[in-house]
Design a protein around this motif. Sequence first.
Motif: not given
Length: 307
Positions: A167-170, A150
């Motif tokens: 944009t995201s951890t995924t 994060m």
Amino acid sequence: MLTVSHWDNVKKRRFGRKLPITRETAAVIRTWQARRRRLEVPSRSRKYLFPSITDRSGIAHMGSSLANAMREWVAAIPVLLGDELDEHGSRMPFDRTLIFPYAFRHAYAQRHADAGVPVDVLKELMDHRSIVTTMSYYQVSLKRKREAIMTMRRHTIDRSGRPAPVTSTTDYEAQSVAVPFGNCREPSNVKAGGKACAIRFQCAGCGFYRPDPSYLPAIEQHVNDLRADLETAKAMDADDFVVRNLADQITASTTVADTMRSRLSSLPQDEREEIEEASAVLRKVRASRDHKLLPLTVIRKDTPDAG
Ligand code: SF4
């Protein structure tokens, strides 16, 4: 600069082990050896770095007396503060019971793990028989890994040093793979777990390169290696295109490292500390080859596919 220390793992009956140590550490040991040679010790104790000074214990080297001496030394230090802060922001006293000879071995291992030394290398350094023992130094909870990602996904840059936050951890996990000097987002290489780089890992010149601060030590080491290669190439009277390629890689990788350092230095202290902590976690996860959460596979530069 490193040199090699030879030692016997008497406890496990494995003799003639080799341990790389810095030249500074070797100099400290030599200074002590010179001092020790002037000590009067029983003849059977002479070969030990820390000999028994009498025959009374029946053991030729220092044992519990080293721990006792250390305990007295620690107790005599007037003020000893740790890194933890109290509610007023002042550093709290360090727990003196945590300082004992065997703790140095743990600290050595943990510092290497935190710095991202691969688990199989640390296994050799520690002379562990089983990698399971070494793995204990790399354990990071899923929660800490997520928090680290994060933090780090906001500080990703591209090869030119421009911010390229993920944009995201995924996205960080699924759309990239860890390669030696940063994350790679080239789809076929991601699919191949990082083993299918078409341009032999010249990442600093690649549009799919996405390094973050956790890779900074690796990038700096890469620049040092490239500089050494450049000198060798010149000494070998290599063709201009070889020299140019190495020089261009040095310039590109230096730009990435300089940009990252300058961005970090402009951040507030607490944010820098957060990034440092997240970097240690991610390096440790990559070094342990824990593929559960991070980019799928860690490709090391010394693999046959790496350039
Ligand atoms: S050079 Fe680096 S970033 Fe580019 S495809 Fe190869 S591994 Fe990925």
